[in-house]
Design a protein around this motif. Structure first.
Motif, PDB file in Angstrom:
ATOM      1  N   LEU A  39     -25.858  -5.968 -55.421  1.00 44.82           N
ATOM      2  CA  LEU A  39     -25.288  -6.005 -56.764  1.00 44.82           C
ATOM      3  C   LEU A  39     -24.199  -4.941 -56.870  1.00 44.82           C
ATOM      4  O   LEU A  39     -24.356  -3.823 -56.372  1.00 44.82           O
ATOM      5  N   PRO A 151     -23.514 -10.007 -58.657  1.00 47.01           N
ATOM      6  CA  PRO A 151     -24.041 -10.202 -57.308  1.00 47.01           C
ATOM      7  C   PRO A 151     -22.923 -10.279 -56.276  1.00 47.01           C
ATOM      8  O   PRO A 151     -21.839 -10.809 -56.566  1.00 47.01           O
ATOM      9  N   THR A 153     -21.076 -11.779 -53.053  1.00 43.07           N
ATOM     10  CA  THR A 153     -20.936 -13.184 -52.674  1.00 43.07           C
ATOM     11  C   THR A 153     -20.973 -13.392 -51.160  1.00 43.07           C
ATOM     12  O   THR A 153     -20.939 -14.535 -50.693  1.00 43.07           O
ATOM     13  N   ARG A 177     -32.675 -10.359 -59.281  1.00 39.93           N
ATOM     14  CA  ARG A 177     -31.248 -10.627 -59.116  1.00 39.93           C
ATOM     15  C   ARG A 177     -30.790 -10.326 -57.691  1.00 39.93           C
ATOM     16  O   ARG A 177     -29.924 -11.029 -57.142  1.00 39.93           O
ATOM     17  N   ALA A 181     -29.285 -13.033 -55.167  1.00 41.31           N
ATOM     18  CA  ALA A 181     -27.981 -12.765 -54.552  1.00 41.31           C
ATOM     19  C   ALA A 181     -28.054 -12.955 -53.042  1.00 41.31           C
ATOM     20  O   ALA A 181     -27.122 -13.494 -52.424  1.00 41.31           O
TER      21      ALA A 181
END
Length: 247
Positions: A39, A151, A153, A177, A181
């Motif tokens: 993140l 997040p 990529t 999260r 991700a």
């Protein structure tokens, strides 16, 4: 072939500021700690809400930089010992540490006293469940957004290389999260995590991962930093005579 312990990596996916302490403690267990945050944190510069508050709730150390103008003697309910420690380092005096879930905070605060008003600094898209639970107990909750998290990529080339060479023993996930991700970022690669342990802070986080993708998914006994480190455990002891062990 069993690799020497100092060549086995544990990937720490949580963002700063908590990641530094986690990496240090992972290394103290004999692993090679590798930081790969999933993140990206971006501060939301906003003035504090006006008015008086009877309680401050802090569920993440990410919000602490936004609390410069908050009175240091306000009662604070902090999630986790590490967050509480950082609050003390920033001068807060009246801190109670709660476990890492909304239920423990609601149980600690109980029903609101007359004019009970909570300042709840949090991230965008976070904290709604706790807000509603406290409101149901009569608290006037002011949810103050101080940061947003995005997040990542993609996974780094170095991490993909380490996984491919069998150097990664475990990946630690501290939030739903980060787990989500990982799933999205790994989907665009040929990463094979079937030899890797996924270690999660809670069962809810584990549900974001597919069991068949991993050697095992290991869930912490409690939603705490110490508990997830205990679940990781010490690195295996291997011979240090210059040769790897063979089964």
């Amino acid at each position: 072939m069993t690799r020497p312990a100092d060549h086995l990596s544990v990937i720490v996916t949580r963002p700063a500021p908590g990641a530094e302490k986690t990496c240090q403690q992972v290394a103290a267990l004999g692993w090679r700690a590798v930081w790969h945050p999933l993140l990206q944190i971006e501060a939301i510069p906003r003035p504090l809400p006006e008015g008086d508050f009877t309680q401050l709730v802090v569920t993440s150390a990410q919000v602490i930089p936004a609390l410069q103008d908050v009175a240091r003697d306000i009662p604070v309910c902090a999630v986790g010992a590490a967050t509480a420690s950082r609050l003390r380092a920033h001068g807060f005096l009246n801190i109670v540490t709660c476990a890492g879930n909304a239920a423990s905070i609601v149980a600690h605060l109980g029903s609101a006293p007359p004019s009970g008003r909570v300042l709840f600094p949090t991230g965008a898209q976070l904290g709604l469940k706790l807000t509603y639970a406290l409101q149901a107990r009569g608290w006037d909750v002011v949810r103050h957004l101080t940061y947003r998290s995005r997040p990542v990529t993609s996974l780094s080339d170095s991490l993909i290389s380490q996984i491919g060479s069998g150097e990664v023993d475990a990946i630690m996930f501290f939030s739903s999260r980060t787990a989500s991700a990982w799933v999205k970022a790994a989907a665009g690669t040929d990463v094979d995590s079937s030899r890797i342990r996924a270690i999660t802070l809670s069962a809810a986080i584990a549900t974001r991962l597919t069991p068949s993708d991993w050697r095992e998914i290991s869930i912490s006994d409690a939603p705490s930093h110490d508990a997830i480190l205990h679940r990781l455990g010490p690195a295996p002891q291997t011979k240090r005579d210059g040769c790897d062990e063979f089964p």
